[in-house]
Design an enzyme around this catalytic site. Structure first.
Site, short mmCIF file in Angstrom:
data_model
loop_
_atom_site.label_atom_id
_atom_site.label_comp_id
_atom_site.label_asym_id
_atom_site.label_seq_id
_atom_site.Cartn_x
_atom_site.Cartn_y
_atom_site.Cartn_z
N SER A 7 45.51 41.68 37.25
CA SER A 7 46.07 42.96 36.81
C SER A 7 47.23 42.69 35.86
CB SER A 7 46.57 43.75 38.02
OG SER A 7 47.47 44.74 37.56
N HIS A 32 42.03 43.45 34.50
CA HIS A 32 42.24 44.74 35.16
C HIS A 32 43.43 45.45 34.51
CE1 HIS A 32 41.95 47.45 38.69
NE2 HIS A 32 43.28 47.47 38.67
N ASP A 34 45.83 48.74 34.54
CA ASP A 34 46.29 49.85 35.39
C ASP A 34 46.94 50.92 34.53
OD1 ASP A 34 45.68 49.04 38.12
OD2 ASP A 34 47.01 47.35 37.72
N MET A 36 48.68 54.50 34.43
CA MET A 36 49.39 55.44 35.32
C MET A 36 50.11 56.49 34.48
SD MET A 36 51.07 52.82 38.05
CE MET A 36 50.19 51.34 38.61
N HIS A 65 41.48 50.92 35.34
CA HIS A 65 41.72 51.67 36.57
C HIS A 65 42.61 52.86 36.23
CE1 HIS A 65 43.84 51.44 40.80
NE2 HIS A 65 43.20 52.58 40.62
N MET A 67 44.79 55.80 37.04
CA MET A 67 45.58 56.48 38.07
C MET A 67 46.27 57.64 37.37
SD MET A 67 46.92 53.04 39.91
CE MET A 67 46.45 52.10 38.47
N MET A 136 41.50 50.81 47.35
CA MET A 136 42.91 50.44 47.24
C MET A 136 43.37 49.88 48.59
SD MET A 136 43.80 51.04 44.17
CE MET A 136 45.47 50.45 44.44
N ASP A 174 41.92 46.13 45.61
CA ASP A 174 43.09 46.12 44.72
C ASP A 174 44.36 46.42 45.50
OD1 ASP A 174 44.90 46.42 42.63
OD2 ASP A 174 43.88 48.14 41.72
C1 DX5 Z 1 48.54 49.25 42.00
C2 DX5 Z 1 47.59 48.73 40.97
C3 DX5 Z 1 47.23 47.32 41.19
C4 DX5 Z 1 48.38 46.38 41.14
C5 DX5 Z 1 48.06 45.16 41.91
O1 DX5 Z 1 48.69 50.62 41.85
O2 DX5 Z 1 46.40 49.47 40.94
O3 DX5 Z 1 46.20 46.90 40.32
O4 DX5 Z 1 48.75 46.02 39.85
O5 DX5 Z 1 49.19 44.38 41.97
P1 DX5 Z 1 49.42 43.34 43.15
O6 DX5 Z 1 48.27 42.39 43.10
O7 DX5 Z 1 50.72 42.74 42.82
O8 DX5 Z 1 49.44 44.13 44.44
ZN ZN Z 2 44.64 48.62 39.83
#
Ligand code: DX5
Ligand code: ZN
Length: 227
Positions: A7, A32, A34, A36, A65, A67, A136, A174
Site C-alpha cells: 500500500s 495498492h 488507497d 480517501m 481501493h 474509501m 478490512m 487489508d
Molecule cells: C487502511 C488502508 C490500508 C492501509 C494498510 O485504510 O486501506 O491499505 O494502508 O496499511 P497497514 O498495512 O500499515 O495497516
Molecule cells: Zn487499502
C-alpha cells in the site's frame, strides 16, 4: 500463488515512483492505492491524477481501493486513469450492482470491500459479479493500525461461501498485515495481502527484506492451507 500488494499510503510521496519500483523489484505483485475522501473515512489521501501517473511509470497491476462516499460517481474515472481493479465499500455503495457493473463496462475489474463489522453475508448477492473481495482487518482510514484478530474467522467464512458457490474469487486482506500474521491469514484463505507499514516503514524501510519476510510467511501459510 499468494500475491503481495504494498500500500503506497506508507510510501514516501516525494519519491513515489522510486518506492513503487523498489517494491516491485523486491517481488511485490501489485500496487495498492488507497483513495480517501475525508467523508467516508476520516482522512484524505490521493486520487485520479496519481493513478494516472502511476500507470505511466509502471506496468504492474494497480489495485485501487476507494474509501470514498460517492464511489458510484468516480469509479469509472479510476479505470480510465489506468486502474486494473477498483474496489468499492459495500457501506458506501447503496447501488452496489450498478457500480460494479459500471467498473466492468469501463474495462476494469471490480471488487467489493467490507469493513470489519460488516456481515460477510452482505457480499452474497454481489459475489457473482465481483472479481475480488477485500476484507478490512482494521477500520479504514490510516496505515499502521493493529490487525483485528476476528478477521481470521471472517476470511474462513467468506472462503467457504465462495467455494460453496463453486466460484474462484480471490480474497484480499487489508490492514495490519505483517510477517507475524501473514501465515495465519493465508492459511485461513486470503490470496492477496495488502501491506503498507510492514513494507515501507518497518525495519528502517528495508523494503527488500520486508517483502521477503512477508513472502516466506505467506508460503508457510499456503503450505498449511494445502494440507
Ligand atoms: C487502511 C488502508 C490500508 C492501509 C494498510 O485504510 O486501506 O491499505 O494502508 O496499511 P497497514 O498495512 O500499515 O495497516
Ligand atoms: Zn487499502
Amino acid at each position: 500463488m499468494i500475491r503481495i500488494a504494498p500500500s503506497i499510503l506508507s510510501a514516501n510521496m516525494c519519491r513515489l515512483e522510486e518506492d513503487v519500483k523498489r517494491a516491485l523489484s523486491a517481488g511485490a505483485d501489485m500496487v495498492h492505492v488507497d483513495v480517501m475522501d475525508g467523508h467516508f473515512v476520516p482522512n484524505i489521501t490521493i486520487g485520479i491524477p496519481v493513478v494516472r501517473s502511476l500507470r505511466e511509470c509502471c506496468d504492474a497491476e494497480l489495485d485501487v481501493h476507494l474509501m470514498i462516499r460517492d464511489a458510484e460517481r468516480y469509479a469509472p474515472s479510476f479505470v480510465e486513469a489506468g486502474a486494473d481493479i477498483v474496489t468499492v465499500h459495500v457501506e458506501a455503495a447503496p447501488h452496489l450492482n450498478r457500480v460494479l457493473t459500471s467498473i466492468r463496462e469501463s474495462g476494469g475489474q471490480c471488487g467489493v470491500v467490507l469493513n470489519p463489522a460488516t456481515p460477510i453475508s452482505s457480499v452474497s448477492e454481489a459475489l457473482e459479479i465481483s472479481d475480488m473481495v477485500l476484507l478490512m482487518s482494521v477500520n479504514p482510514g490510516f496505515g499502521g493500525q493493529r490487525f483485528i484478530g476476528r478477521s481470521l474467522e471472517r476470511i474462513s467464512k467468506l472462503k467457504m461461501m465462495i467455494e460453496e458457490r463453486g466460484l474462484d474469487i480471490p480474497i484480499e486482506i487489508d490492514g495490519g498485515i505483517d510477517p507475524g500474521n501473514a501465515a495465519e491469514v493465508v492459511e485461513a484463505g486470503a490470496d492477496v495481502l495488502v501491506a503498507g507499514s510492514s513494507v515501507f516503514t518497518a525495519n528502517g524501510g528495508d523494503v527488500e527484506n520486508n517483502i521477503a519476510a512477508l513472502r516466506s510467511a505467506a508460503m508457510l501459510g499456503s503450505q498449511r492451507r494445502g494440507r
